[in-house]
Enzyme design. Structure first.
Site, PDB file in Angstrom:
ATOM      1  N   TRP A  97       0.844  -1.204   0.000  1.00  0.00           N
ATOM      2  CA  TRP A  97       0.000   0.000   0.000  1.00  0.00           C
ATOM      3  C   TRP A  97       0.876   1.250   0.000  1.00  0.00           C
ATOM      4  CZ3 TRP A  97      -3.936   1.295   4.521  1.00  0.00           C
ATOM      5  CH2 TRP A  97      -4.696   2.425   4.163  1.00  0.00           C
ATOM      6  N   ASP A 146       1.559  -8.251  -1.088  1.00  0.00           N
ATOM      7  CA  ASP A 146       0.136  -7.917  -1.075  1.00  0.00           C
ATOM      8  C   ASP A 146      -0.079  -6.509  -1.621  1.00  0.00           C
ATOM      9  OD1 ASP A 146      -2.734  -8.363   0.062  1.00  0.00           O
ATOM     10  OD2 ASP A 146      -2.114  -6.403   0.807  1.00  0.00           O
ATOM     11  N   TYR A 164      -4.268   0.974  -4.925  1.00  0.00           N
ATOM     12  CA  TYR A 164      -3.045   1.538  -4.352  1.00  0.00           C
ATOM     13  C   TYR A 164      -2.311   2.315  -5.437  1.00  0.00           C
ATOM     14  CZ  TYR A 164      -3.700  -1.766  -0.454  1.00  0.00           C
ATOM     15  OH  TYR A 164      -4.199  -2.483   0.614  1.00  0.00           O
ATOM     16  N   HIS A 202     -12.069  -6.579  -1.566  1.00  0.00           N
ATOM     17  CA  HIS A 202     -11.402  -5.510  -0.830  1.00  0.00           C
ATOM     18  C   HIS A 202     -12.362  -4.817   0.124  1.00  0.00           C
ATOM     19  CE1 HIS A 202      -8.139  -2.145  -1.141  1.00  0.00           C
ATOM     20  NE2 HIS A 202      -8.355  -2.542   0.098  1.00  0.00           N
ATOM     21  N   SER A 250     -10.555  -9.511   2.190  1.00  0.00           N
ATOM     22  CA  SER A 250      -9.998  -8.582   3.164  1.00  0.00           C
ATOM     23  C   SER A 250     -11.183  -7.957   3.877  1.00  0.00           C
ATOM     24  CB  SER A 250      -9.152  -7.508   2.464  1.00  0.00           C
ATOM     25  OG  SER A 250      -8.581  -6.626   3.402  1.00  0.00           O
TER      26      SER A 250
END
Length: 326
Positions: A21, A51, A56, A120, A151
């Site tokens: 991220w 990940d 991002y 997500h 997630s």
């Protein structure tokens, strides 16, 4: 490096992974040269799990990982990405068809098949929509995905997710400031043979011990603009802990550090003490940060009195703020 099985995938992945991220965006200024050096250092240190997500840096993080694959063709590693947050509006119904986002991630990552696709942080209603998971099963059969997971923001979402047989992993916030997952979810995930990815393991950097009341965060850094959930769930920023109270807890935590052990290393090793956790995925924007993160796997098991002291600190300082919220 320690390696642990990820769900029922047959993969053994590094217990310290790489969360991408920060090299993509919303963590202040990014530097691609430093980011690539950090990614290479991670591979050099035995990390084999990265990940990322399509949001991002609007795909920038995915493209950096594609570049890593080109530059390290002899290294075998796994890339997990996420889809769903690009939906506008971000509503449960949109999760019925994520193909356009998946095709974009395939292009960004320069591949024909995604290793691991994660929903997500979808709305809670998605976990009552079996058709969403059926569509993911179809994408596995079509060869677009090798595996899929989720997630989540909340423990109840995580428990709902692992009831779907195709879910191989759950990514959840678990750290010294968010200990509740260990009560019910981690044992359930282990029983179901579902991998657990511990995200925000350093609580947005708070558990690095490097912040003060005078620390400044850029206009594009969520640690400045999302403390009350102005842009997305506030639990994503400092684990939902008030900044000033977090600093106070960190100062107390500093007194518990074993000699020669940094706060970041202690925080990461604490996560790995729970064997239900497959990997912790701290970010790393420089090779030095990667070195510190990865070295946590080399620490001996934390002694019982220290574990008890850390639990007591959480119950007294942090739990009243966050324990029941997620």
């Amino acid at each position: 490096m320690i390696y642990r099985p990820l769900g029922r995938t047959g993969w053994n992945i590094s217990a310290i992974g790489f969360g991408a991220w920060a090299i993509g965006g919303t963590w202040g200024d990014t530097d691609d040269t430093a980011a690539m050096a950090a990614l290479h250092r991670a591979l050099d240190r035995g990390v084999n799990f990265f990940d990322t997500a399509d949001v991002y840096g609007d795909g920038h993080s995915e493209r950096l990982l594609a570049r890593l694959k080109r530059e390290r063709p002899g290294d075998a590693f796994h890339i997990a990405t996420k889809a769903g947050r690009r939906l506008n509006p971000h509503v449960a119904e949109g999760y019925r068809d994520l193909k356009p986002f998946i095709e974009r991630s395939l292009k960004n990552l320069e591949t024909d098949t995604l290793d691991l696709l994660q929903l997500h942080c979808p709305p809670t209603a998605v976990y009552a929509m079996p058709e969403v998971f059926g569509a993911l099963d179809d994408l596995v059969r079509e060869g677009k995905l090798r595996h899929y997971g989720v997630s989540v923001e909340r423990i109840d979402e995580a428990l709902a997710a692992i009831k779907f047989p195709g879910v191989q992993s759950v990514q959840i916030i678990y750290n010294l400031f968010r200990q509740r997952p260990a009560e019910v979810f981690l044992p359930a995930a282990r029983a179901a043979q579902v991998g657990v990815l511990a995200r925000l393991p350093l609580s947005s950097g708070m558990l690095s011990g490097k912040f003060t009341r005078d620390s400044q965060f850029g206009a594009d850094d969520h640690r400045g603009f999302n403390r009350q959930g102005e842009a997305f769930d506030k639990g994503e920023t400092f684990s939902g802990v008030d900044y000033e109270q977090g600093l106070a807890a960190v100062e107390e935590l500093r007194q518990l550090l074993p000699e020669g052990v940094s706060m970041a290393r202690l925080a990461l090793r604490w996560i790995l003490m729970n064997e239900a956790v497959t990997t912790a995925i701290p970010g790393g924007r420089t090779p030095a940060q990667v070195d510190e993160n990865v070295s946590a796997a080399d620490l001996a098991a934390l002694p019982a009195p220290l574990m008890q002291a850390l639990a007591e600190l959480y119950q007294r300082r942090i739990a009243p703020q966050v324990h029941g919220l997620w």
